[in-house]
Motif scaffolding. Structure first.
Motif, PDB file in Angstrom:
ATOM      1  N   PHE A 240      17.801  50.362 -46.994  1.00  0.00           N
ATOM      2  CA  PHE A 240      18.646  50.326 -45.787  1.00  0.00           C
ATOM      3  C   PHE A 240      18.512  51.624 -44.995  1.00  0.00           C
ATOM      4  N   SER A 241      18.575  52.749 -45.723  1.00  0.00           N
ATOM      5  CA  SER A 241      18.535  54.050 -45.053  1.00  0.00           C
ATOM      6  C   SER A 241      17.235  54.250 -44.286  1.00  0.00           C
ATOM      7  N   SER A 242      16.141  53.720 -44.823  1.00  0.00           N
ATOM      8  CA  SER A 242      14.835  53.982 -44.215  1.00  0.00           C
ATOM      9  C   SER A 242      14.470  52.988 -43.104  1.00  0.00           C
ATOM     10  N   THR A 243      15.061  51.806 -43.117  1.00  0.00           N
ATOM     11  CA  THR A 243      14.580  50.767 -42.172  1.00  0.00           C
ATOM     12  C   THR A 243      15.642  50.266 -41.187  1.00  0.00           C
ATOM     13  N   TRP A 244      16.908  50.684 -41.349  1.00  0.00           N
ATOM     14  CA  TRP A 244      17.943  50.012 -40.545  1.00  0.00           C
ATOM     15  C   TRP A 244      17.746  50.224 -39.049  1.00  0.00           C
ATOM     16  N   LYS A 245      17.300  51.440 -38.646  1.00  0.00           N
ATOM     17  CA  LYS A 245      17.150  51.708 -37.220  1.00  0.00           C
ATOM     18  C   LYS A 245      16.083  50.800 -36.597  1.00  0.00           C
TER      19      LYS A 245
ATOM     20  N   HIS B 269      30.141  48.519 -44.910  1.00  0.00           N
ATOM     21  CA  HIS B 269      31.438  48.991 -45.402  1.00  0.00           C
ATOM     22  C   HIS B 269      31.772  48.327 -46.730  1.00  0.00           C
ATOM     23  N   GLY B 270      31.483  47.019 -46.818  1.00  0.00           N
ATOM     24  CA  GLY B 270      31.687  46.313 -48.085  1.00  0.00           C
ATOM     25  C   GLY B 270      30.784  46.851 -49.181  1.00  0.00           C
ATOM     26  N   PHE B 271      29.570  47.245 -48.823  1.00  0.00           N
ATOM     27  CA  PHE B 271      28.629  47.827 -49.765  1.00  0.00           C
ATOM     28  C   PHE B 271      29.188  49.136 -50.318  1.00  0.00           C
ATOM     29  N   HIS B 272      29.764  49.975 -49.440  1.00  0.00           N
ATOM     30  CA  HIS B 272      30.422  51.216 -49.851  1.00  0.00           C
ATOM     31  C   HIS B 272      31.539  50.925 -50.848  1.00  0.00           C
TER      32      HIS B 272
ATOM     33  N   THR C  59      32.604  50.657 -61.979  1.00  0.00           N
ATOM     34  CA  THR C  59      31.362  50.190 -62.600  1.00  0.00           C
ATOM     35  C   THR C  59      30.153  50.977 -62.111  1.00  0.00           C
ATOM     36  N   PHE C  60      30.186  51.411 -60.798  1.00  0.00           N
ATOM     37  CA  PHE C  60      28.999  52.038 -60.211  1.00  0.00           C
ATOM     38  C   PHE C  60      29.198  53.512 -59.856  1.00  0.00           C
ATOM     39  N   ARG C  61      30.312  54.102 -60.237  1.00  0.00           N
ATOM     40  CA  ARG C  61      30.591  55.481 -59.819  1.00  0.00           C
ATOM     41  C   ARG C  61      29.598  56.487 -60.388  1.00  0.00           C
ATOM     42  N   SER C  62      29.029  56.152 -61.492  1.00  0.00           N
ATOM     43  CA  SER C  62      28.118  57.107 -62.135  1.00  0.00           C
ATOM     44  C   SER C  62      26.703  57.052 -61.568  1.00  0.00           C
ATOM     45  N   LEU C  63      26.449  56.107 -60.653  1.00  0.00           N
ATOM     46  CA  LEU C  63      25.091  55.967 -60.110  1.00  0.00           C
ATOM     47  C   LEU C  63      24.773  57.144 -59.195  1.00  0.00           C
ATOM     48  N   ALA C  64      23.629  57.772 -59.439  1.00  0.00           N
ATOM     49  CA  ALA C  64      23.237  58.945 -58.649  1.00  0.00           C
ATOM     50  C   ALA C  64      22.891  58.565 -57.212  1.00  0.00           C
ATOM     51  N   VAL C  65      22.411  57.329 -57.031  1.00  0.00           N
ATOM     52  CA  VAL C  65      21.968  56.923 -55.694  1.00  0.00           C
ATOM     53  C   VAL C  65      23.119  56.825 -54.706  1.00  0.00           C
ATOM     54  N   ARG C  66      24.359  56.820 -55.176  1.00  0.00           N
ATOM     55  CA  ARG C  66      25.516  56.738 -54.275  1.00  0.00           C
ATOM     56  C   ARG C  66      25.522  57.888 -53.281  1.00  0.00           C
TER      57      ARG C  66
ATOM     58  N   ILE D  17      24.563  56.226 -46.476  1.00  0.00           N
ATOM     59  CA  ILE D  17      24.838  56.795 -45.147  1.00  0.00           C
ATOM     60  C   ILE D  17      26.340  56.806 -44.928  1.00  0.00           C
ATOM     61  N   ASN D  18      26.847  57.915 -44.412  1.00  0.00           N
ATOM     62  CA  ASN D  18      28.262  58.001 -44.096  1.00  0.00           C
ATOM     63  C   ASN D  18      28.614  56.899 -43.083  1.00  0.00           C
ATOM     64  N   LEU D  19      29.691  56.182 -43.390  1.00  0.00           N
ATOM     65  CA  LEU D  19      30.044  55.025 -42.570  1.00  0.00           C
ATOM     66  C   LEU D  19      30.323  55.419 -41.113  1.00  0.00           C
ATOM     67  N   HIS D  20      31.072  56.542 -40.944  1.00  0.00           N
ATOM     68  CA  HIS D  20      31.371  56.987 -39.583  1.00  0.00           C
ATOM     69  C   HIS D  20      30.085  57.377 -38.845  1.00  0.00           C
ATOM     70  N   HIS D  21      29.184  58.056 -39.562  1.00  0.00           N
ATOM     71  CA  HIS D  21      27.909  58.431 -38.959  1.00  0.00           C
ATOM     72  C   HIS D  21      27.113  57.187 -38.573  1.00  0.00           C
ATOM     73  N   LEU D  22      27.163  56.166 -39.441  1.00  0.00           N
ATOM     74  CA  LEU D  22      26.452  54.927 -39.160  1.00  0.00           C
ATOM     75  C   LEU D  22      27.003  54.262 -37.890  1.00  0.00           C
ATOM     76  N   MET D  23      28.331  54.253 -37.746  1.00  0.00           N
ATOM     77  CA  MET D  23      28.944  53.642 -36.573  1.00  0.00           C
ATOM     78  C   MET D  23      28.519  54.356 -35.294  1.00  0.00           C
ATOM     79  N   VAL D  24      28.465  55.692 -35.346  1.00  0.00           N
ATOM     80  CA  VAL D  24      28.035  56.457 -34.174  1.00  0.00           C
ATOM     81  C   VAL D  24      26.585  56.130 -33.830  1.00  0.00           C
ATOM     82  N   GLU D  25      25.736  56.052 -34.856  1.00  0.00           N
ATOM     83  CA  GLU D  25      24.330  55.762 -34.626  1.00  0.00           C
ATOM     84  C   GLU D  25      24.115  54.334 -34.115  1.00  0.00           C
ATOM     85  N   VAL D  26      24.915  53.391 -34.646  1.00  0.00           N
ATOM     86  CA  VAL D  26      24.779  51.982 -34.238  1.00  0.00           C
ATOM     87  C   VAL D  26      25.108  51.810 -32.762  1.00  0.00           C
ATOM     88  N   LYS D  27      26.132  52.556 -32.294  1.00  0.00           N
ATOM     89  CA  LYS D  27      26.529  52.450 -30.889  1.00  0.00           C
ATOM     90  C   LYS D  27      25.377  52.809 -29.951  1.00  0.00           C
ATOM     91  N   LYS D  28      24.508  53.699 -30.423  1.00  0.00           N
ATOM     92  CA  LYS D  28      23.374  54.087 -29.585  1.00  0.00           C
ATOM     93  C   LYS D  28      22.410  52.922 -29.366  1.00  0.00           C
TER      94      LYS D  28
END
Length: 602
Positions: A524-529, A565-568, A575-582, A586-597
């Motif tokens: 998601f992080s690499s291809t969403w834009k 947001h549901g993914f977050h 169950t998933f708090r220990s996952l390093a990939v968390r 992408i910060n949700l607020h940052h994502l919203m700002v970027e999406v608006k663009k």
């Protein structure tokens, strides 16, 4: 002696006084007589003056002045003095008639000369009016000019009607015969020339909404030159009802031919009937004024003049209607007649009322028939025979006839039936597309077009509007899920699966999916834009309505943020708090700002 003198004086005085008294009595009697004579003389004077006044007026009326004789005999009828003396002659004729009823002997003294002057006046007036009527017949004559001249001398006809009815009838008959032929010839020629500037391609029996396009017919079929959209969509044709065009100048056919201009039937119909309205109103006013008729007499005289022309129009209309399949043309013609009827009513000229009604009696049944034929053709449509399909709005998907509101119950009665059939037709058409994505694009485009037509009549069609709004919203939401599923389907599926397991308390079943989750986060992080940009461009290409397309893009981006947001929230579970990939989320607020663009600008 003194006593005798006094007595004599006394006697003498008494005699003198007695004489005075007698004289006074006589004078009083004479004064009274004189008063009586004075009253009698005054009465006789008044009677003589009254007789003199009456006889003077009688003599004045009986005398025919030399000036009158000279003017009536020698002056042109267009001279003001002739008109003035004609009024005087008319008064003498009427006075002579009145004296003859009283058997006045003096009447015979002037009857002969009055009759001769009347004959001369009638002859000159007859020649003048007939000359004006004959001038109408000259080629290229503007008959309104001699008509206006006749109105200046309307008393001439009044004089004839009062004094020589046979000549008045001759003139009226000559006028009716002349103008009847002039109007008939003019409108026959004008109508014929108008047809030469009509569009060559007109709707025929194969141009019904449900009849397959020519492209899917047999091998030997000729390709159609007609645009089916122009047959079933109003476009700019409704402008013929605008005030500027409705009462604008009539078309000049030879000018249009030189400019190689072509017009739809309703434009020619408007021009033809505005010419009729203009000439008809003017003619009715002239007839009423010059020939002094009103009520039914005025209508009968008008029909004598315009009857052949109106019959020509009705015959032409009947021929056109019997083979017409252009519902828009028929409906616009109906509205033109309704507007013109309102104009004549406002002018308080009833001359054309029966004609307007007759035309409407021809047009309304044909309009109903064409509409029913279209409804039936849609009901029987086989989508596989409709030619090559694309996802743009289909001209057959109009939920209503694209006609102006008529103000009658007809439109309301027929539109509901057509709406149901068109909705079923759209669903059948959509089923012809192999992919659900194309089916949804087709449905959204057509529901959007149908809704825009319905919204023009929202006050009358609120239930229909609400129904199509719900259909459009449901299909738009389904399409959003469809376009998000390709670039973001893995994440969306994981969120939905996780939420379902969370409700059952079984989320631990996914704790071993670390590799899958890592791939989703990093992917998601690499291809969403790039995915959002491609999605936006794809949507704007797919939808013909810019506003509708941008709305879908905004809905898709909003839905994407909700899924992320549901993914977050899922990855925040124990169950998933220990996952390093968390930490790579992408910060949700940052994502919203970027999406608006990436939202399209309006």
């Amino acid at each position: 002696e003194d006593d005798l003198v006094k007595e004599a004086l006394k006697t003498r005085m008494e005699g003198m006084l007695s004489g005075f008294q007698s004289d006074l009595s006589s004078i009083s009697s004479e004064i009274q007589t004189l008063q009586q004579q004075s009253v009698s003389m005054n009465m006789r004077l008044k009677n003589r003056q009254a007789v003199r006044s009456h006889l003077s007026q009688l003599v004045d009326e009986l005398v025919v002045p030399g000036a009158m004789i000279q003017v009536i005999l020698e002056s042109p009828v267009t001279e003001q003095e002739f008109l003035e003396q004609l009024h005087e002659l008319n008064n003498k004729i009427n006075f002579a008639k009145e004296l003859s009823f009283r058997e006045t002997l003096a009447c015979s003294d002037i009857q002969d000369i009055v009759d001769r002057l009347k004959i001369k006046a009638v002859t000159k007036i007859r020649e003048f009016i007939l000359q004006k009527i004959y001038s109408f017949r000259k080629p290229m004559t503007n008959y309104q000019i001699p008509q206006n001249t006749l109105l200046k001398y309307r008393f001439f006809y009044q004089f004839l009607l009062a004094n020589e009815r046979t000549v008045a009838k001759e003139i009226r008959d000559e006028y009716v015969d002349t103008m009847s032929k002039i109007y008939y010839s003019y409108f026959k020629s004008y109508s014929g020339r108008l047809l030469k500037v009509q569009y060559e391609e007109v709707a025929d029996k194969d141009d019904l909404m449900g009849v397959e396009d020519t492209a899917k017919k047999g091998f030997f079929s000729k390709p159609s030159l007609k645009s089916r959209n122009t047959i079933f969509t109003l476009g700019q044709r409704g402008a013929v009802l605008s005030p500027a065009e409705l009462e604008g100048p009539i078309l000049i056919p030879h000018t249009a031919q030189r400019g190689d201009c072509r017009y739809p039937y309703e434009t020619l119909f408007r021009s033809q009937h505005y010419a009729l309205l203009d000439n008809g109103c003017r003619e009715f006013l002239f007839l009423s004024d010059f020939f002094m008729v009103a009520g039914n007499s005025a209508l009968d005289l008008f029909n004598s003049v315009m009857g052949k022309t109106l019959s020509l129009f009705l015959k032409s209309m009947s021929t056109y209607v019997s083979d017409c399949y252009d519902s828009i043309a028929v409906f616009l013609c109906i509205h033109i007649i309704l507007r013109f009827r309102a104009i004549t009513n406002k002018r308080t000229i009833p001359a054309l009322d029966k004609y307007w009604d007759a035309v409407l009696e021809l047009l309304w049944p044909r309009f109903e028939l064409i509409l029913e034929m279209n409804i039936q053709s849609i009901r029987n449509t086989d989508p596989q025979k409709l030619g090559v399909l694309d996802t743009r709005p289909h001209y057959r998907a109009n939920p209503h006839p694209p006609w102006p509101t008529s103000g009658t119950q007809l439109n309301n009665n027929l539109k509901n039936s057509k709406t149901v059939e068109v909705e079923n037709f759209v669903l059948k058409m959509a089923a012809e597309f192999p992919s659900r994505r194309d089916q949804l694009i087709f449905l959204i485009n057509n529901y959007d077009m149908m809704l825009s037509v319905l919204m023009e009549r929202a006050a009358d069609d609120s239930k229909e509007v609400e129904g199509f709004q719900q259909l459009l919203q449901a299909r738009s939401q389904e399409f959003i899920e469809e376009i998000l599923s390709s670039p973001f389907g893995g994440m969306i599926a994981f969120v939905k699966e996780s939420e379902a397991l969370t409700e059952k308390g079984q989320l631990d079943r996914l704790k071993n999916d670390e590799a899958r989750i890592t791939q989703l986060v990093r992917g998601f992080s690499s291809t969403w834009k790039q995915s959002v940009e491609a999605l936006s461009q794809d949507v704007m290409r797919s939808f013909t309505n810019f506003k509708n397309g941008t709305g879908i893009i905004q809905g898709a981006l909003t839905q994407l943020i909700q899924y992320y947001h549901g993914f977050h929230k899922v990855l925040a579970q124990p169950t998933f708090r220990s996952l390093a990939v968390r930490s790579e989320l992408i910060n949700l607020h940052h994502l919203m700002v970027e999406v608006k663009k990436h939202k399209p600008n309006f």
